[in-house]
Design a protein around this motif. Structure first.
Motif, PDB file in Angstrom:
ATOM      1  N   TYR A   1     134.287  30.153  53.590  1.00 13.84           N
ATOM      2  CA  TYR A   1     133.871  31.194  52.647  1.00 13.84           C
ATOM      3  C   TYR A   1     134.652  31.134  51.341  1.00 13.84           C
ATOM      4  CZ  TYR A   1     130.417  32.921  55.772  1.00 13.84           C
ATOM      5  OH  TYR A   1     129.277  32.993  56.536  1.00 13.84           O
ATOM      6  N   ARG A   2     135.846  30.599  51.387  1.00 14.15           N
ATOM      7  CA  ARG A   2     136.589  30.402  50.140  1.00 14.15           C
ATOM      8  C   ARG A   2     135.867  29.371  49.259  1.00 14.15           C
ATOM      9  NH1 ARG A   2     141.144  29.507  52.337  1.00 14.15           N
ATOM     10  NH2 ARG A   2     141.706  31.719  52.437  1.00 14.15           N
TER      11      ARG A   2
ATOM     12  N   GLU B   1     132.851  31.021  47.781  1.00 14.63           N
ATOM     13  CA  GLU B   1     133.294  31.859  46.662  1.00 14.63           C
ATOM     14  C   GLU B   1     133.540  31.014  45.410  1.00 14.63           C
ATOM     15  OE1 GLU B   1     137.268  34.168  45.166  1.00 14.63           O
ATOM     16  OE2 GLU B   1     136.944  34.021  47.335  1.00 14.63           O
TER      17      GLU B   1
ATOM     18  N   HIS C   1     134.522  39.654  50.796  1.00 15.02           N
ATOM     19  CA  HIS C   1     135.104  39.264  49.508  1.00 15.02           C
ATOM     20  C   HIS C   1     134.193  38.275  48.794  1.00 15.02           C
ATOM     21  CE1 HIS C   1     138.152  38.409  46.503  1.00 15.02           C
ATOM     22  NE2 HIS C   1     137.947  37.116  46.725  1.00 15.02           N
ATOM     23  N   THR C   2     133.677  37.297  49.538  1.00 15.26           N
ATOM     24  CA  THR C   2     132.799  36.282  48.949  1.00 15.26           C
ATOM     25  C   THR C   2     131.501  36.908  48.462  1.00 15.26           C
ATOM     26  OG1 THR C   2     133.744  34.545  50.337  1.00 15.26           O
ATOM     27  CG2 THR C   2     131.557  34.136  49.428  1.00 15.26           C
TER      28      THR C   2
ATOM     29  N   VAL D   1     131.988  38.654  45.189  1.00 15.89           N
ATOM     30  CA  VAL D   1     132.048  37.700  44.069  1.00 15.89           C
ATOM     31  C   VAL D   1     130.654  37.191  43.710  1.00 15.89           C
ATOM     32  CG1 VAL D   1     132.884  35.416  43.362  1.00 15.89           C
ATOM     33  CG2 VAL D   1     134.423  37.007  44.537  1.00 15.89           C
TER      34      VAL D   1
END
Length: 272
Positions: free
Chosen positions: A147-148, A151, A185-186, A189
């Motif tokens: 997921y980073r 993002e 969080h993703t 964004v």
């Protein structure tokens, strides 16, 4: 624009080496299936490789890139009275190489570019054995890394659509039960970046079944004001538009009121 408007923005063809049928076969299938818009979005070449075609069963050759574009544009004209054909492409996202891909992609008249994360920690997300022997903590780290990357793909400015954002569950259904905070969080964004995610119905061809992403992620996407689109991810012409009506119905149940397609990278909203 009527509520019966049908589209499919994610289709492949024989150029990538792991799909069957010509580009025109997919356009004809879309016409046959009553679509108003068909997007052609085969895999980009590995632009970062010195070889022309290092993985013939994964992507098209670099030498075939211009022919791909010319053929889609030809079909756009040929079928203009029957269906709107859009020039798209699905691009791998490698953060350290995005500038290389951008150089090639920004020169061409794409209606949209789908950004997809297919590799995490340099291993394919679809590699069946990659989860074997991992501890619970290592599984969490792997999912967070996935997921980073998604993002980062949202922030990079190259894409209009993010592809199959939980496809890592494809050959490892337990992926969905690994608890991480990174998903919200993703999604936040992605919403702030004004990108859309696809509901991709090709999960039915993998062990996980179902769609990418699952309903719980779609509910969270709605909360974070993330737009949505539809893609069958068809690798055979018969799957063009597959489960469009079912996805539309489910999105309305979740609470979405519109979904989108793109022309000249401009978002076109369609009421659900």
């Amino acid at each position: 624009m009527t509520t019966s408007f049908k589209f499919d923005l994610h289709t492949h063809n024989e150029l990538c080496g792991h799909a069957t049928g010509t580009i025109e076969d997919y356009v004809q299938a879309a016409v046959k299936n009553g679509l108003n818009v068909i997007g052609i979005s085969d895999h980009t070449p590995y632009f970062h490789s010195e070889e022309d075609h290092p993985f013939p069963r994964i992507t098209m050759a670099r030498s075939g890139f211009s022919n791909y574009i010319e053929e889609v544009l030809r079909l756009k004209e040929k079928y203009a009275n029957q269906i709107e054909v859009l020039l798209g492409i699905e691009s791998d996202f490698f953060p350290e190489l995005n500038h290389v891909y951008k150089q090639y992609l920004e020169k061409e008249p794409f209606d949209y570019i789908i950004g997809s994360v297919h590799f995490v920690d340099e291993v394919s997300i679809f590699k069946r054995g990659r989860w074997e022997g991992l501890t619970s903590a290592e599984k969490v780290t792997t999912k967070e890394n996935y997921y980073r990357l998604i993002e980062q793909s949202a922030r990079c400015g190259t894409f209009q659509i993010l592809g199959h954002i939980d496809a890592m569950k494809g050959y490892y259904p337990e992926f969905s039960t690994i608890e991480v905070d990174a998903i919200d969080h993703t999604l936040r964004v992605i919403g702030e970046s004004d990108l859309v995610i696809e509901i991709n119905t090709s999960g039915k061809t993998k062990d996980s079944g179902g769609w990418y992403p699952a309903d719980d992620i779609l509910e969270r996407a709605l909360f974070h004001n993330v737009g949505v689109t539809f893609g069958s991810d068809a690798h055979i012409p018969e799957r063009v538009g597959d489960e469009f009506d079912e996805v539309k119905r489910r999105l309305k149940e979740i609470g979405f009121t519109e979904w989108n397609y793109f022309v000249n990278k401009q978002k076109q909203a369609i009421h659900l």
